[in-house]
Design an enzyme around this catalytic site. Structure first.
Site, PDB file in Angstrom:
ATOM      1  N   LYS A 160      53.107  33.297  40.916  1.00  0.00           N
ATOM      2  CA  LYS A 160      53.995  33.698  42.074  1.00  0.00           C
ATOM      3  C   LYS A 160      53.255  33.275  43.406  1.00  0.00           C
ATOM      4  CE  LYS A 160      54.986  37.932  44.449  1.00  0.00           C
ATOM      5  NZ  LYS A 160      54.244  39.110  44.828  1.00  0.00           N
TER       6      LYS A 160
ATOM      7  N   LYS B 223      48.829  35.295  41.246  1.00  0.00           N
ATOM      8  CA  LYS B 223      49.480  35.664  42.351  1.00  0.00           C
ATOM      9  C   LYS B 223      48.667  35.173  43.341  1.00  0.00           C
ATOM     10  CE  LYS B 223      51.234  39.396  45.204  1.00  0.00           C
ATOM     11  NZ  LYS B 223      51.622  40.861  45.214  1.00  0.00           N
TER      12      LYS B 223
END
Ligand code: PBG
Length: 327
Positions: free
Chosen positions: A248, A195
Site C-alpha cells: 500500500k 505500508k
C-alpha cells in the site's frame, strides 16, 4: 529470427484473438470495497476530498454493502469514525464501538458478504497517531495491547478477517496470539505489511479526521525509497502468522507488489488508496481522462503486477464495468 518473419502486430489484429492471448484478467471477485461507518441513522455524508464516497451510518451501510454484494464484490473493509477520540483510542476497542456494531449488523443482514476490519487506533486517537504517544514518541509494545483488544472485539462481533494497518513491530504475532486464545483461530489476518509513509492517504485522513496532530508517520510507516526493506517487512509478517499480506499504496508501488509476489507464497493484496482514487476522480471531473478506462487500466495493472486481491474505492464502478463487458 526478427522482422520481417516476426511481427508482433499479428496477434493484435482482431478482438477475439486479443482476448485469447490476454495474460491478465480482472474479476469482480478480486475486489474488496472499503467503507467508512459513522454514528447516527439515515446518514450518508459526502467526503469532499473523495467525490462519490461517503461516511455511512450503520443502516445506510447495510444498503450500500448489499448493493456491492449484488454486483459480485465478495468483501468489504470497514473503517470506523467514532464520536469520541482519546489519547489511547479506546473507542476503537470498545465491544460496542462503531465498527463492532457495524460488523454485527452486516453479518446479521448480509451474512454472505465477507467482512474485513481495519485494525489501527489512528481513527480513534485524539492525536491521530497509530500508536500510544509518550513525550512525542510513538510507543510500539504498549500499542500492541490496544491492537490485541481491537482485533479481538472485531472477531467477537463476527469479523471474517482482521487487517492491522498500524505498522507497529510484532503486531501480527500479538494479534494471532490474542485471536487464538479467544477461540478465533479460524479468523485470518491480512497484514498491511509494506505500508509506505505516503502523501496519498491525505483524502482518507480528511474522511476520518485522522491527520496526526504533530509530526508525521515516518517513524513507523516505510520510506518510499526502500524496496529491499519491504521484503523484510513481508517476510517478518508471514513468519508471525499473516495469512495475506498487503502492499500500500498500489500504483506507485507496482515494483513492490511484483517483488513481494516473487518472494512469498501467501496471497498478496494491494490497496489502491484514497489519493489514487481522488486523482482519477479529479482528472475525470475536469474531463482530462475517462474515469471508466482509468479505473479498469489501473486495476488491471495492479493485478498484472501480482496482486491477488485489490482494495479499491472504485470497487462498485469496476464491478459494473466488468459485468457489462461480460454480459
Ligand atoms: C490507518 C489507515 C490509513 C489508511 C488505511 N488505514 C491512514 C493512514 O495510514 O494515515 C489509508 C487508506 C487510504 O488512504 O485510502 N488506519
Amino acid at each position: 529470427m526478427g522482422f520481417p518473419h516476426q511481427r508482433m502486430r499479428r496477434l493484435r489484429e482482431s478482438e477475439p484473438l486479443r482476448r485469447m492471448v490476454r495474460e491478465t484478467a480482472l474479476a469482480s471477485s478480486d475486489l474488496i470495497y472499503p467503507l467508512f461507518v459513522k454514528e447516527g441513522t439515515d446518514q450518508r455524508e459526502a467526503i469532499l476530498s473523495m467525490p462519490g464516497q461517503f461516511r455511512w451510518s450503520i443502516d445506510r451501510l447495510i444498503t450500500e454493502a448489499t448493493d456491492a454484494h449484488r454486483l459480485g464484490i465478495p468483501a468489504v473493509m470497514l473503517f470506523g469514525i467514532p464520536d469520541h477520540k482519546d489519547e489511547r483510542g479506546s473507542s476503537g476497542y470498545d465491544p460496542n464501538g462503531i465498527v463492532q456494531r457495524a460488523v454485527r449488523a452486516l453479518k446479521d443482514r448480509v451474512p454472505d458478504l465477507f467482512v474485513v476490519t481495519d485494525v489501527c487506533i489512528d481513527e480513534y486517537t485524539s492525536h491521530g497517531h497509530c500508536g500510544i504517544v509518550q513525550d512525542g514518541r510513538i510507543l510500539n509494545d504498549e500499542t500492541l495491547d490496544c491492537l490485541r483488544l481491537m482485533a479481538k472485539t472485531h472477531a467477537e462481533a463476527g469479523a471474517d478477517m482482521v487487517a492491522p494497518s498500524d505498522m507497529m513491530d510484532g503486531r501480527v504475532a500479538a494479534i494471532r496470539d490474542e485471536l487464538d486464545q479467544g477461540g478465533f483461530e479460524r479468523v485470518p489476518i491480512m497484514s498491511y505489511a509494506a505500508k509506505y509513509a505516503s502523501c496519498l492517504y491525505a483524502p482518507f485522513r480528511e474522511a476520518a479526521s485522522s491527520s496526526p496532530a504533530f509530526g508525521d508517520r515516518c517513524s513507523y510507516q516505510m520510506d518510499p525509497a526502500n524496496a529491499r526493506e519491504a521484503v523484510r517487512e513481508v517476510r517478518a509478517d508471514v513468519e508471525e502468522g499473516a495469512d495475506v499480506i498487503m502492499v500500500k499504496p498500489a500504483l506507485p508501488y507496482l515494483d513492490i507488489i511484483s517483488r513481494t509476489r516473487a518472494e512469498v507464497d501467501v496471497p498478496v493484496a494491494a490497496f489502491q488508496v484514497s489519493g489514487e482514487y481522488s486523482m482519477i476522480k479529479a482528472a475525470a471531473q475536469q474531463g482530462w481522462l475517462d474515469d471508466s478506462k482509468a479505473i479498469l487500466e489501473t486495476l488491471l495493472s495492479i493485478k498484472r503486477a501480482g496482486a491477488d486481491l485489490i482494495l479499491t474505492y472504485f470497487a462498485k464502478d469496476a464491478a459494473r464495468l466488468l459485468n457489462a463487458a461480460t454480459s
